[in-house]
Design a protein around this motif. Structure first.
Motif, PDB file in Angstrom:
ATOM      1  N   UNK A  24       0.823  -1.215   0.000  1.00 18.40           N
ATOM      2  CA  UNK A  24       0.000   0.000   0.000  1.00 18.40           C
ATOM      3  C   UNK A  24       0.857   1.264   0.000  1.00 18.40           C
ATOM      4  N   UNK A  25       2.000   1.232   0.677  1.00 13.75           N
ATOM      5  CA  UNK A  25       2.845   2.440   0.706  1.00 13.75           C
ATOM      6  C   UNK A  25       3.992   2.362  -0.295  1.00 13.75           C
ATOM      7  N   UNK A  26       4.075   1.261  -1.032  1.00  8.97           N
ATOM      8  CA  UNK A  26       5.054   1.146  -2.102  1.00  8.97           C
ATOM      9  C   UNK A  26       6.484   0.898  -1.662  1.00  8.97           C
ATOM     10  N   UNK A  32      14.350   2.843   0.969  1.00  6.83           N
ATOM     11  CA  UNK A  32      14.707   3.795   2.016  1.00  6.83           C
ATOM     12  C   UNK A  32      13.430   4.410   2.566  1.00  6.83           C
ATOM     13  N   UNK A  33      13.381   4.524   3.884  1.00  9.47           N
ATOM     14  CA  UNK A  33      12.224   5.135   4.542  1.00  9.47           C
ATOM     15  C   UNK A  33      12.723   6.135   5.578  1.00  9.47           C
ATOM     16  N   UNK A  34      11.866   7.067   5.946  1.00  9.10           N
ATOM     17  CA  UNK A  34      12.145   7.996   7.045  1.00  9.10           C
ATOM     18  C   UNK A  34      11.259   7.600   8.213  1.00  9.10           C
ATOM     19  N   UNK A  45       7.686   6.639   6.574  1.00 11.72           N
ATOM     20  CA  UNK A  45       7.380   7.361   5.341  1.00 11.72           C
ATOM     21  C   UNK A  45       8.384   6.944   4.271  1.00 11.72           C
ATOM     22  N   UNK A  46       7.906   6.394   3.153  1.00 14.32           N
ATOM     23  CA  UNK A  46       8.839   5.997   2.093  1.00 14.32           C
ATOM     24  C   UNK A  46       9.521   7.209   1.478  1.00 14.32           C
TER      25      UNK A  46
END
Length: 78
Positions: A24-26, A32-34, A45-46
């Motif tokens: 869903x969030x890809x 890498x995510x934050x 957050x992607x």
């Protein structure tokens, strides 16, 4: 709502993101995510890594125009 457990991963803590949420969030393995702290929780957050082509396509056309700064002032060379 899917649940998961926080587990030890070396000296850090890790958690698994259920496949349905990741889709869903890809995000995929290696994405890498934050991590952001908000309202007592952690938000994942992607991060989108833009290609050079994407960045150049988003630039206004007039950015590439040559600018006439007038006559030389001082000892600069033209």
């Amino acid at each position: 709502m899917p649940k998961t457990k926080v587990q030890t991963w070396g000296n850090s803590l890790g958690l698994r993101i259920p496949k349905a949420l990741a889709e869903q969030i890809g995000v995929t393995a290696g994405s890498e995510v934050e991590l952001r702290l908000r309202e007592g929780g952690i938000f994942i957050v992607p991060r989108h890594r833009y290609s050079l082509e994407e960045l150049l396509a988003a630039m206004p056309a007039d950015v590439h125009a040559e600018v006439d700064w007038g006559e030389a002032q001082g000892r600069e060379e033209w």
